[in-house]
Design a protein around this motif. Sequence first.
Motif, PDB file in Angstrom:
ATOM      1  N   ARG A 143       0.834  -1.193   0.000  1.00  0.00           N
ATOM      2  CA  ARG A 143       0.000   0.000   0.000  1.00  0.00           C
ATOM      3  C   ARG A 143       0.877   1.255   0.000  1.00  0.00           C
ATOM      4  O   ARG A 143       0.566   2.242  -0.668  1.00  0.00           O
ATOM      5  N   GLY A 144       1.957   1.223   0.735  1.00  0.00           N
ATOM      6  CA  GLY A 144       2.905   2.338   0.715  1.00  0.00           C
ATOM      7  C   GLY A 144       3.559   2.505  -0.638  1.00  0.00           C
ATOM      8  O   GLY A 144       3.811   3.625  -1.100  1.00  0.00           O
ATOM      9  N   TRP A 145       3.815   1.399  -1.308  1.00  0.00           N
ATOM     10  CA  TRP A 145       4.394   1.457  -2.651  1.00  0.00           C
ATOM     11  C   TRP A 145       3.479   2.210  -3.591  1.00  0.00           C
ATOM     12  O   TRP A 145       3.923   3.034  -4.396  1.00  0.00           O
ATOM     13  N   ILE A 146       2.197   1.911  -3.544  1.00  0.00           N
ATOM     14  CA  ILE A 146       1.256   2.570  -4.448  1.00  0.00           C
ATOM     15  C   ILE A 146       1.275   4.078  -4.218  1.00  0.00           C
ATOM     16  O   ILE A 146       1.329   4.870  -5.166  1.00  0.00           O
ATOM     17  N   TYR A 147       1.232   4.488  -2.965  1.00  0.00           N
ATOM     18  CA  TYR A 147       1.208   5.917  -2.672  1.00  0.00           C
ATOM     19  C   TYR A 147       2.481   6.600  -3.155  1.00  0.00           C
ATOM     20  O   TYR A 147       2.434   7.622  -3.854  1.00  0.00           O
ATOM     21  N   ARG A 148       3.631   6.036  -2.802  1.00  0.00           N
ATOM     22  CA  ARG A 148       4.892   6.672  -3.167  1.00  0.00           C
ATOM     23  C   ARG A 148       5.119   6.680  -4.674  1.00  0.00           C
ATOM     24  O   ARG A 148       5.553   7.672  -5.249  1.00  0.00           O
ATOM     25  N   ALA A 149       4.818   5.552  -5.304  1.00  0.00           N
ATOM     26  CA  ALA A 149       5.014   5.477  -6.752  1.00  0.00           C
ATOM     27  C   ALA A 149       4.088   6.443  -7.485  1.00  0.00           C
ATOM     28  O   ALA A 149       4.490   7.088  -8.457  1.00  0.00           O
ATOM     29  N   SER A 150       2.855   6.562  -7.015  1.00  0.00           N
ATOM     30  CA  SER A 150       1.915   7.465  -7.685  1.00  0.00           C
ATOM     31  C   SER A 150       2.337   8.919  -7.522  1.00  0.00           C
ATOM     32  O   SER A 150       2.211   9.726  -8.459  1.00  0.00           O
ATOM     33  N   LYS A 151       2.841   9.285  -6.357  1.00  0.00           N
ATOM     34  CA  LYS A 151       3.282  10.663  -6.151  1.00  0.00           C
ATOM     35  C   LYS A 151       4.582  10.947  -6.919  1.00  0.00           C
ATOM     36  O   LYS A 151       4.779  12.067  -7.425  1.00  0.00           O
ATOM     37  N   ALA A 152       5.473   9.963  -7.002  1.00  0.00           N
ATOM     38  CA  ALA A 152       6.666  10.139  -7.828  1.00  0.00           C
ATOM     39  C   ALA A 152       6.274  10.319  -9.289  1.00  0.00           C
ATOM     40  O   ALA A 152       6.847  11.141 -10.011  1.00  0.00           O
ATOM     41  N   ALA A 153       5.281   9.555  -9.731  1.00  0.00           N
ATOM     42  CA  ALA A 153       4.786   9.698 -11.098  1.00  0.00           C
ATOM     43  C   ALA A 153       4.182  11.086 -11.307  1.00  0.00           C
ATOM     44  O   ALA A 153       4.367  11.702 -12.363  1.00  0.00           O
ATOM     45  N   LEU A 154       3.470  11.593 -10.301  1.00  0.00           N
ATOM     46  CA  LEU A 154       2.891  12.927 -10.394  1.00  0.00           C
ATOM     47  C   LEU A 154       3.989  13.969 -10.603  1.00  0.00           C
ATOM     48  O   LEU A 154       3.849  14.881 -11.432  1.00  0.00           O
ATOM     49  N   ASN A 155       5.087  13.851  -9.862  1.00  0.00           N
ATOM     50  CA  ASN A 155       6.194  14.797 -10.023  1.00  0.00           C
ATOM     51  C   ASN A 155       6.724  14.788 -11.452  1.00  0.00           C
ATOM     52  O   ASN A 155       7.035  15.837 -12.028  1.00  0.00           O
ATOM     53  N   MET A 156       6.849  13.590 -12.019  1.00  0.00           N
ATOM     54  CA  MET A 156       7.343  13.478 -13.381  1.00  0.00           C
ATOM     55  C   MET A 156       6.343  14.047 -14.382  1.00  0.00           C
ATOM     56  O   MET A 156       6.723  14.662 -15.386  1.00  0.00           O
ATOM     57  N   VAL A 157       5.062  13.835 -14.127  1.00  0.00           N
ATOM     58  CA  VAL A 157       4.019  14.395 -14.996  1.00  0.00           C
ATOM     59  C   VAL A 157       4.110  15.920 -15.016  1.00  0.00           C
ATOM     60  O   VAL A 157       4.049  16.557 -16.079  1.00  0.00           O
ATOM     61  N   VAL A 158       4.270  16.522 -13.837  1.00  0.00           N
ATOM     62  CA  VAL A 158       4.352  17.989 -13.751  1.00  0.00           C
ATOM     63  C   VAL A 158       5.571  18.507 -14.496  1.00  0.00           C
ATOM     64  O   VAL A 158       5.496  19.474 -15.269  1.00  0.00           O
ATOM     65  N   ALA A 159       6.727  17.859 -14.271  1.00  0.00           N
ATOM     66  CA  ALA A 159       7.956  18.288 -14.945  1.00  0.00           C
ATOM     67  C   ALA A 159       7.820  18.170 -16.460  1.00  0.00           C
ATOM     68  O   ALA A 159       8.273  19.041 -17.211  1.00  0.00           O
ATOM     69  N   SER A 160       7.186  17.099 -16.921  1.00  0.00           N
ATOM     70  CA  SER A 160       7.017  16.896 -18.365  1.00  0.00           C
ATOM     71  C   SER A 160       5.989  17.861 -18.950  1.00  0.00           C
ATOM     72  O   SER A 160       6.184  18.416 -20.034  1.00  0.00           O
ATOM     73  N   ALA A 161       4.884  18.067 -18.225  1.00  0.00           N
ATOM     74  CA  ALA A 161       3.826  18.936 -18.723  1.00  0.00           C
ATOM     75  C   ALA A 161       4.283  20.386 -18.833  1.00  0.00           C
ATOM     76  O   ALA A 161       3.763  21.142 -19.673  1.00  0.00           O
ATOM     77  N   GLN A 162       5.247  20.780 -18.017  1.00  0.00           N
ATOM     78  CA  GLN A 162       5.738  22.156 -18.080  1.00  0.00           C
ATOM     79  C   GLN A 162       6.224  22.521 -19.486  1.00  0.00           C
ATOM     80  O   GLN A 162       6.040  23.638 -19.956  1.00  0.00           O
ATOM     81  N   HIS A 163       6.821  21.551 -20.169  1.00  0.00           N
ATOM     82  CA  HIS A 163       7.317  21.810 -21.529  1.00  0.00           C
ATOM     83  C   HIS A 163       6.175  22.054 -22.505  1.00  0.00           C
ATOM     84  O   HIS A 163       6.346  22.764 -23.504  1.00  0.00           O
ATOM     85  N   ASP A 164       5.016  21.471 -22.236  1.00  0.00           N
ATOM     86  CA  ASP A 164       3.862  21.652 -23.118  1.00  0.00           C
ATOM     87  C   ASP A 164       3.120  22.952 -22.842  1.00  0.00           C
ATOM     88  O   ASP A 164       2.375  23.441 -23.712  1.00  0.00           O
ATOM     89  N   TYR A 165       3.301  23.494 -21.634  1.00  0.00           N
ATOM     90  CA  TYR A 165       2.601  24.726 -21.253  1.00  0.00           C
ATOM     91  C   TYR A 165       3.611  25.725 -20.680  1.00  0.00           C
ATOM     92  O   TYR A 165       3.615  26.034 -19.490  1.00  0.00           O
ATOM     93  N   PRO A 166       4.500  26.241 -21.527  1.00  0.00           N
ATOM     94  CA  PRO A 166       5.609  27.068 -21.046  1.00  0.00           C
ATOM     95  C   PRO A 166       5.203  28.429 -20.491  1.00  0.00           C
ATOM     96  O   PRO A 166       6.001  29.070 -19.790  1.00  0.00           O
TER      97      PRO A 166
END
Length: 224
Positions: A143-166
């Motif tokens: 259960r901890g894995w799901i939470y941590r992995a999902s939040k790490a994925a969120l960080n990557m989504v934000v970093a990647s999306a920044q390039h699409d919405y400069p």
Amino acid sequence: MKVLVIGASRGIGLEFVRQYVADGAQVIATARDDEGLQRLKGMGAKALRLDVALPTSISGLAWLLDGEEIDIALYVAGVFPQGCADTPPTREEFDRAMHTNVLGAMQAIPQVAPMVEAVRGGKGRFAFISSGMAKIGGVENSRGWIYRASKAALNMVVASAQHDYPKAIMVAMSPGWVQTDMGGEDAPLTVVQSVTAMRTALAGLTPAHKGVFLNYDGQPFTSW
């Protein structure tokens, strides 16, 4: 100033609404049930019914907002799968955690980011509440894995999306260890303290912060 808070049924999201309304901002906020909607309306916010865990619900967010220009958008939704540490989550629990923590944000970005970019001078901000636990390692149960992995994925989504919405300033933020139902009563930060600090950090964002992961006090969070 116009503020959008996605995930304001309770806790940190609700406190963002309370503080911004008190400062005279026009606040649009979402809640998933009637009780939450009435609470938001009572605070003076424009309340929208939305459940980020349901793809069919959040897919209509842009329609609900109807072309608003948003100075500050906040994606506050988050959930930690509860239950026995030795018992793997059910498929339903897994799906709700992933949709709430990261997939909902992925659906919100293309709908909301253009409204944030529309703010004059490129000063619009879009912040996503992540977690200091967003690192892979040191997890005692699935259960901890799901939470941590999902939040790490969120960080990557934000970093990647920044390039699409400069033209927007997009950041992920850890609220710290906060006294919520997730953080518990022993947490060192109250909800008011955490939100006050995050609002100060948001107000001080510059283009240099685009796509980064920040602690609640505005310092770069690098452990992930």
